[in-house]
Write an enzyme that holds these catalytic residues in place. Structure first.
Site, mmCIF file in Angstrom:
data_model
loop_
_atom_site.group_PDB
_atom_site.id
_atom_site.type_symbol
_atom_site.label_atom_id
_atom_site.label_comp_id
_atom_site.label_asym_id
_atom_site.label_seq_id
_atom_site.Cartn_x
_atom_site.Cartn_y
_atom_site.Cartn_z
ATOM 1 N N HIS A 18 -5.257 -15.523 -18.759
ATOM 2 C CA HIS A 18 -5.661 -16.768 -18.130
ATOM 3 C C HIS A 18 -6.640 -17.148 -17.706
ATOM 4 O O HIS A 18 -7.208 -15.832 -15.977
ATOM 5 C CB HIS A 18 -4.790 -18.003 -18.850
ATOM 6 N N HIS A 20 -5.945 -19.006 -14.774
ATOM 7 C CA HIS A 20 -5.303 -19.613 -13.973
ATOM 8 C C HIS A 20 -5.879 -18.867 -12.489
ATOM 9 O O HIS A 20 -6.516 -17.636 -12.991
ATOM 10 C CB HIS A 20 -4.499 -20.060 -13.989
ATOM 11 N N ASP A 22 -4.510 -17.511 -10.259
ATOM 12 C CA ASP A 22 -3.800 -16.394 -9.869
ATOM 13 C C ASP A 22 -4.140 -15.735 -10.536
ATOM 14 O O ASP A 22 -3.705 -13.868 -9.885
ATOM 15 C CB ASP A 22 -1.978 -16.721 -9.694
ATOM 16 N N HIS A 23 -5.013 -15.801 -11.621
ATOM 17 C CA HIS A 23 -5.299 -14.386 -12.302
ATOM 18 C C HIS A 23 -6.304 -13.719 -12.329
ATOM 19 O O HIS A 23 -6.918 -12.715 -13.044
ATOM 20 C CB HIS A 23 -4.839 -14.710 -14.172
ATOM 21 N N HIS A 95 1.165 -21.103 -22.889
ATOM 22 C CA HIS A 95 0.786 -21.331 -21.875
ATOM 23 C C HIS A 95 -0.694 -22.370 -20.906
ATOM 24 O O HIS A 95 -1.295 -21.708 -20.883
ATOM 25 C CB HIS A 95 0.850 -19.432 -20.786
ATOM 26 N N ASP A 166 1.314 -15.042 -19.184
ATOM 27 C CA ASP A 166 2.362 -16.366 -18.463
ATOM 28 C C ASP A 166 2.245 -16.953 -19.703
ATOM 29 O O ASP A 166 1.743 -17.062 -20.820
ATOM 30 C CB ASP A 166 1.236 -17.264 -17.751
#
Lengths: 258, 258
Positions: A18, A20, A22-23, A95, A166
């Site tokens: 996904h 986000h 941090d990914h 998520h 996540d």
């Protein structure tokens, strides 16, 4: 990748769960590092909607400096990539709008060759044994016909590894994880923080253990553990009551899957 | 910043030298980390043309997740920021279209108070001494007038630190670095790779030492050293022949400047 010794020039595909930060924020730096190391081989990036736009907005200095072509595909549930002897599948995770879990599913493997039994039957090493492994019936010099089933065991299922990304507890991820050898599942919080897990659209370690148990996987690795847990033993202890074969994944951990 | 113990909530300004990936790709992750740690204080980012566009193209998940406001300003040569008792200046570096060097210039500091001489003159501790430090003439109970110059030394120049960013040897950076206490200068290559330095728009350690010597700085720190030098002593040795007081900067190194 440096510490794990995987190399930067090999066939590589990136599967994004996904969008986000941090990914995905590490990707431009990874591509730059590969360029500094002279990679020439094409690299493919798969992910949910937005991955193409994200790559297009990388700083121009990064895009112009790449020494290799990149391609991307926006992926949804179903088959994402077919390799030589494996398939990568995706399923929706829970998520936010557009999050994916991935499964690496190896093709079924040939049965094991029973060398001891072959010896007993007097089958010489070489072409006759190879033919049996390929599934052919052979005739020995004695005139006796040997069928593959006499020396080759049943076809064995390939390895299946599921990576939840996540996610909250999800029934569809239970189905997706069915029979996996390894399930790597979000285990951000311990059970006392179940409200935080819901608010943040993450799982507790017990949510993860429920998925593992209901899907009948062989082994569960908890990951995406909150930085608040310096000692993660509470997560393993709580999860193990629901699913015995649980570990907390560690950075750079290597595991054998057979 | 974690290892250096600087904290993530303090007054913070980021000064970007140029828009190459290895100098800007860490910013979104830094902003995310600050948000995870609950920063509320505004953060300002200064840099050459393109910094605003870069921040605007951060993934929406990053921008929406920020817990504090950010501001930015596109900077050119001259004064970039005026702090309480210091100024940040910029100058063009020689590293492609739009690269900047920065100088941190502290305001001049008051002269040192000569406590021994004050004792001799019979000036009691307290308000009279404070008035002298502020530059006022005072009259002692004996009726003797004391001028500040009798007990307060000359004004001392503030600290000046110059950070070249990525650059080739540049005459304008010599002027910009004039009299600096510390010059942190690009020293990517050793002198045998002068052609590579030109091609990559970087400096050799000797280029850096020439700037340090011509600018009359007190100390030179080489940085942005190529990863090919596991042992950096060759850089220090070559540079020291041109400018004696040279060191190779190390990650997380702390130095006292007085």
């Amino acid at each position: 990748m440096m510490a794990a010794g995987t190399g930067f020039g090999r066939e590589t595909r990136i599967f994004i769960t996904h969008m986000h930060g941090d990914h995905i924020l590490g990707i431009p730096g990874l591509l730059m590092t590969m360029s500094l190391l002279g990679r020439e081989r094409r690299l493919e990036i798969y992910g949910p909607g937005g991955v193409g736009e994200y790559l297009a907005t990388m700083p121009v200095s990064v895009r112009r400096g790449l020494t290799f072509p990149i391609g991307y595909a926006e992926a949804g549930p179903g088959r994402v990539y077919r390799g030589k002897d494996y398939t990568v599948l995706a399923e929706r995770a829970k998520h936010g709008e557009d999050a994916l879990a991935y499964a690496f599913v190896e093709d079924a493997r040939r049965g094991r060759f029973d060398a001891h039994r072959a010896e007993e039957l007097g089958i010489p090493e070489g072409p006759l044994r190879s033919a049996l492994v390929r599934g052919e019936t052979v005739t020995l010099s004695s005139g006796r016909a040997v069928h593959p089933g006499e020396v080759v065991g049943p076809e064995r299922p390939g390895v299946k590894i599921v990576y939840s990304g996540d996610t909250q507890y999800s029934k569809s991820l239970v189905e997706f994880s069915r029979g996996a050898d390894i399930l790597v599942h979000d285990g951000t919080f311990d059970e006392s923080l179940v409200k935080d897990a819901e608010a943040a659209m993450h799982s507790t370690c017990v949510d993860a253990a429920r998925v593992a148990s209901e899907a009948g996987v062989k082994k569960l690795y908890l990951f995406h553990v909150s930085a608040r847990y310096r000692d993660t033993s509470i997560l393993k202890a709580q999860a193990s009551k629901v699913f015995q074969n649980t570990e907390v994944a560690e950075d750079l951990q290597a595991i054998d899957i057979t």
